[in-house]
Design a protein around this motif. Structure first.
Motif, PDB file in Angstrom:
ATOM      1  N   THR A 335      -6.468  46.259 -56.257  1.00  0.00           N
ATOM      2  CA  THR A 335      -6.312  47.048 -55.259  1.00  0.00           C
ATOM      3  C   THR A 335      -7.298  48.107 -55.200  1.00  0.00           C
ATOM      4  O   THR A 335      -7.779  48.593 -56.138  1.00  0.00           O
ATOM      5  N   GLN A 339      -4.252  49.660 -51.514  1.00  0.00           N
ATOM      6  CA  GLN A 339      -4.471  48.287 -50.632  1.00  0.00           C
ATOM      7  C   GLN A 339      -5.115  47.145 -51.462  1.00  0.00           C
ATOM      8  O   GLN A 339      -6.105  47.432 -52.161  1.00  0.00           O
ATOM      9  N   LEU A 341      -7.128  44.413 -52.448  1.00  0.00           N
ATOM     10  CA  LEU A 341      -8.923  44.218 -51.812  1.00  0.00           C
ATOM     11  C   LEU A 341      -9.123  42.459 -51.650  1.00  0.00           C
ATOM     12  O   LEU A 341      -8.688  41.851 -52.743  1.00  0.00           O
ATOM     13  N   ASP A 342      -9.789  42.396 -50.563  1.00  0.00           N
ATOM     14  CA  ASP A 342     -10.089  41.125 -50.299  1.00  0.00           C
ATOM     15  C   ASP A 342     -11.318  40.567 -51.149  1.00  0.00           C
ATOM     16  O   ASP A 342     -12.147  40.988 -50.967  1.00  0.00           O
ATOM     17  N   ALA A 348     -16.211  40.854 -46.818  1.00  0.00           N
ATOM     18  CA  ALA A 348     -14.885  41.529 -46.821  1.00  0.00           C
ATOM     19  C   ALA A 348     -15.096  42.864 -47.574  1.00  0.00           C
ATOM     20  O   ALA A 348     -14.564  43.837 -47.422  1.00  0.00           O
ATOM     21  N   SER A 352     -14.177  46.875 -46.753  1.00  0.00           N
ATOM     22  CA  SER A 352     -13.189  47.551 -47.399  1.00  0.00           C
ATOM     23  C   SER A 352     -14.227  48.945 -48.106  1.00  0.00           C
ATOM     24  O   SER A 352     -13.124  49.576 -48.870  1.00  0.00           O
ATOM     25  N   ARG A 440     -16.206  53.681 -50.943  1.00  0.00           N
ATOM     26  CA  ARG A 440     -15.375  54.284 -51.818  1.00  0.00           C
ATOM     27  C   ARG A 440     -15.412  53.918 -53.126  1.00  0.00           C
ATOM     28  O   ARG A 440     -15.043  54.256 -54.190  1.00  0.00           O
TER      29      ARG A 440
END
Lengths: 520, 335
Positions: A335, A339, A341-342, A348, A352, A440
């Motif tokens: 995560t 959230q 994580l893909d 993807a 993110s 991030r």
């Protein structure tokens, strides 16, 4: 720079005729001065250690010694005779052979075939293999090093250590080509071996010294000091000194390798603002499994730099790539800010807010023939577009801003990135993730590989600034010192598992030796 | 034994020059103008051999002949720019001429669109096979070439099919501004539109990054797979459009009609200076390359070379052009 002649540590003989001598060797690659005037002497029947950080020029020097790289300037002398080595065969004719870091045996052939491959001699008559002769030739080679490996065993059925013995037996075939004692180069021979196997190898190296000269390259300083008679140190493509190993300790050697500039705040620890244990973890990895790693747990907070250390084959690179969706995973939960994580692909991950700087900058990090500007905006296309269209002015002002902010030395934003120096290339690759301001989590795989000290320092400073702005960073450092200097915490990986976590706060840093104990 | 010898390097290792190499080499400059140089040289040579050649009539004829080749090469250039190759274009084009002739009676005026869409879809399938099954594009399209040829033979009963409604494509035989054949104008338009779309959008970055270094492009998060499938789709659609041009000129569709265009199309791409290894090049270069190839084709009889030598020439051109343009430092092992 001159290297004074000293007495041979064992025979006590002084002699100007060395087994191998290198004078002022220079090799430039685009963007990198790999060798910048290297001097090196290998004496008869000695084991010479060659030490230096990544990017110090060791591999290039070794390649020059076996004819894989043509130096731009400088001389190579073999037994008092100046030579120009054009190929591996040429080097072998002069008695120089190398056991490569990546094993170079053909896995589906027998040990005997591998040993005589390329120098079959009487093993082949009229184009036909003569198996008994081949086997005998191979056995002779194996006997030289006292190995009991079955010459008829298929190479892929042998252990790593056994294959290494086969490699050494193979390289000793050069004795057939020259009447002089050979010079054997061992490039990182211990990196994939276990400690018991390393002992066997060392016995072998000492045996080789009876009739040959050995150049031994290893990252592990204790090994170098253990097995070598003398050690020469390279830094930034230059010979910076040498010492007998008898009265040396690892810290002496290490100081020589990293240079005196490493002593002050090389890692910009003064810039680190955040205090430990602050806030929620940004990245949470639970039980991540992949082909080369299992049950990896990892937490990284916003603004934290977490180093992952481990020997070759520990799986840390693959964990890094898996978190970026570039390596398939089998199980586990990941995560990012709560959230999931893909991990299905790099697109993807980028969406993110995850960024990745690959270790192989020239192949995977940048697109050499494309411009600085296009490389910088390659990932975050929206940052230079209005709707579906590229707006050149928007790109120009954005790129110029980042060129200035990161002090990237380039004549123009339109210059091909391949023409910049390594450090400036890396800054462009890093800027790629920063232009949109939505990063991030940053995954850095050897971000300072091949960079000189000045460029390294700038990359460190940039990492600190990013951390201070709240980016979570996972760092696979180029050296243990770098991992310790830059990280807030260090995860030790071994055989695909995260085995230990070592706190690494400013002021309470562990020593490299502390970590090595955990790694083995 | 003395104390360790420690010598500091005299030079400052940080004082590294920002720029290591200079501008493009002389060879790079020559190859970048190669298609134009070749075109002018050929025109001059042919005019010397036959002064009548430089007439409006023969030039118009040459340009009209080149139209299908231009379209075919333009589409395939996209695939080459992405680092792949599309060997199926000629076979797909032949198949499309059969589609065109067969569908025209039923579909009427929309047949052109239907053929282009069908060929595009077939191209997309090849692209998807290449990307999803991770098969080299060379192999996928080599297989495609054989399959499309066979399908064309089967559905056409191995013979030409007459185009019953000539009005549907009669506009292709008109002239723009009195001199420019409509078919060439359309080919020019195709090159211009595709080039413009690529130039004005992030596609240029995506295509070049994919072609130069696919792994870097992937790790930068660019849509590598999507871009490749799109390139194959456009390549297929271009083969469809080239088929319409061929069928309208010959008033029939035939299962082998375009088969002899594969080599000229590849020759057009490499003569244009597009790198066969991907990344470097453009559709405009292929347009120029296609004109060079066409001039050779119509010019050989003028200088008295039998047409049987044509294929030898194409083969030699391809090898020579790649020998000139291939950046060997980029390719570790030449397979």
């Amino acid at each position: 720079m001159t290297i004074p002649l000293t007495e041979h540590p064992e025979t006590g003989a002084t002699g100007p005729v060395h087994a191998l001598e290198v004078r002022g060797l220079v090799k430039h690659y685009p963007g990198v001065k790999a060798l910048d005037g290297v001097d090196l002497v290998v004496r008869q029947n000695e084991v010479l250690g060659l030490a230096g950080e990544n990017g110090a020029g060791k591999s290039t020097l070794l390649k020059a010694l076996v004819g894989l790289v043509r130096p731009d300037a400088g001389e190579i002398w073999v037994r008092g005779e100046k030579v120009r080595l054009k190929s591996v065969v040429d080097a072998a004719d002069h008695g120089i052979g190398m056991v490569f870091q990546e094993q170079s045996l053909v896995p589906n052939l027998t040990a005997a075939e591998n040993i005589v491959l390329g120098s079959e001699g009487p093993g082949v008559r009229r184009g036909i293999y003569r198996w008994d002769t081949m086997r005998r030739l191979a056995q002779e080679q194996l006997d030289k090093i006292g190995s009991h490996i079955d010459p008829l065993a298929r190479t892929d059925s042998l252990s790593f250590a056994e294959r290494q013995m086969v490699e050494i037996a193979k390289v000793l075939r050069i004795e057939e080509r020259t009447s002089n004692p050979p010079v054997i180069i061992l490039d990182e021979p211990t990196s994939v071996l276990e400690s018991k196997e390393i002992e066997t190898l060392f016995t072998q190296v000492r045996r080789l010294r009876e009739f040959a000269s050995v150049v031994f390259v290893s990252h592990r300083l204790d090994e170098v000091l253990d097995v070598c008679d003398r050690v020469a140190v390279l830094r930034g493509g230059v010979s910076v000194g040498e010492m007998p190993t008898a009265d040396a300790v690892p810290t002496d050697l290490h100081r020589l390798m990293i240079g005196s500039t490493g002593s002050d705040d090389h890692y910009h620890e003064g810039l680190a603002e955040r205090s430990a244990d602050e806030g929620e973890p940004r990245l949470v990895v639970k039980g991540l499994c992949g082909k080369t790693f299992r049950d990896v747990d990892l937490e990284v907070r916003a603004g934290e730099i977490v180093g992952i250390v481990g020997v070759h084959g520990s799986g840390r690179e693959d964990v890094c790539r898996a978190l970026f969706g570039a390596e398939p995973t089998l199980a586990g939960e990941v995560t990012l800010d709560g959230q999931p994580l893909d991990l299905s692909g790099t697109r993807a991950a980028v969406a993110s807010g995850v960024g990745y700087v690959p270790a192989e900058r020239k192949i995977e990090g940048m697109v050499g023939p494309m411009s600085v500007a296009d490389n910088m905006t390659l990932t975050k296309q929206k940052s230079r577009c209005a709707g579906p269209m590229v707006v050149p002015q928007k790109q120009a002002s954005l790129v110029d801003k980042w060129i200035e902010r990161l002090s990237i030395r380039t004549p123009h934003r339109g210059t091909q990135i391949g023409r910049l120096s390594g450090g400036n290339q890396q800054k462009v690759v890093l800027a790629r993730w920063l232009v949109a301001g939505d990063i991030r989590l940053l995954l850095l795989d050897h971000p300072t590989r091949g960079l000189d000290i000045g460029a390294r320092s700038e990359v460190y400073r940039l990492m600190r600034e990013l951390a201070n702005s709240g980016v979570a960073t996972v760092l696979l450092a180029d050296s243990l010192e770098e991992a310790i200097g830059m990280s807030d915490r260090i995860i030790v990986m071994s055989d695909g598992r995260a085995t230990t976590e070592v706190g690494c706060p400013s002021g309470g840093k562990p020593t490299p030796l502390d970590l090595v104990k955990e790694m083995v | 034994m003395s104390t360790p010898v420690i010598a500091e390097p005299a030079s400052n290792p940080a004082a590294e020059p920002a720029i290591v190499k200079g501008g493009p080499t002389a060879a790079q400059r020559v190859t970048s103008f190669m298609p134009v140089i070749a075109l002018v040289t050929l025109l001059a040579a042919l005019t010397i051999a036959d002064p009548d050649f430089l007439s409006q009539r023969s030039l118009t004829a040459a340009v009209r002949t080149s139209a299908p080749l231009v379209v075919l090469a333009a589409g395939a250039t996209l695939v080459v720019l992405c680092g792949g190759i599309d060997l199926s274009i000629a076979a797909l084009c032949s198949l499309s001429t059969v589609f065109f002739a067969m569908w025209l009676p039923d579909v009427g005026g929309l047949t052109i669109l239907a053929v282009v869409a069908a060929a595009g879809a077939i191209g997309a399938v090849q692209g998807i096979a290449h990307v999803l099954l991770r098969i080299p594009s060379f192999v996928v399209t080599l297989g495609g070439m054989s399959i499309f040829s066979a399908i064309a033979l089967v559905i056409s009963d191995a013979g030409p099919i007459r185009v019953v409604d000539r009005d549907a494509t009669s506009w292709l035989n008109l002239y723009v501004a009195g001199y420019v054949p409509m078919s060439f104008f359309v080919a020019f338009l195709v090159v211009a539109v595709i080039s413009l779309v690529i130039k004005l959008t992030p596609l240029e970055s995506f295509v070049r990054a994919t072609g130069y270094s696919e792994s870097a492009a992937r790790l930068a998060g660019t849509p590598v797979d999507l871009v490749k499938v799109a390139a194959f789709t456009v390549s297929g659609a271009c083969a469809g459009l080239a088929a319409v041009m061929l069928a309208s000129r010959n008033f029939s569709g035939s299962p082998t009609m375009a088969d002899n265009l594969l080599l000229p199309a590849v020759a057009a791409i490499v003569v244009g200076g597009t790198a066969i290894t991907g990344g470097h090049g453009s559709l405009w270069r292929s347009l120029a390359g296609a004109l060079v190839v066409t001039l050779l084709r119509v010019g050989l009889p003028i200088v008295g070379v039998p047409s049987a030598w044509e294929q030898i020439l194409y083969g030699a051109i391809i090898v020579a052009a790649v020998a000139l343009t291939l950046d060997r430092s980029k390719v570790a092992i030449i397979k």
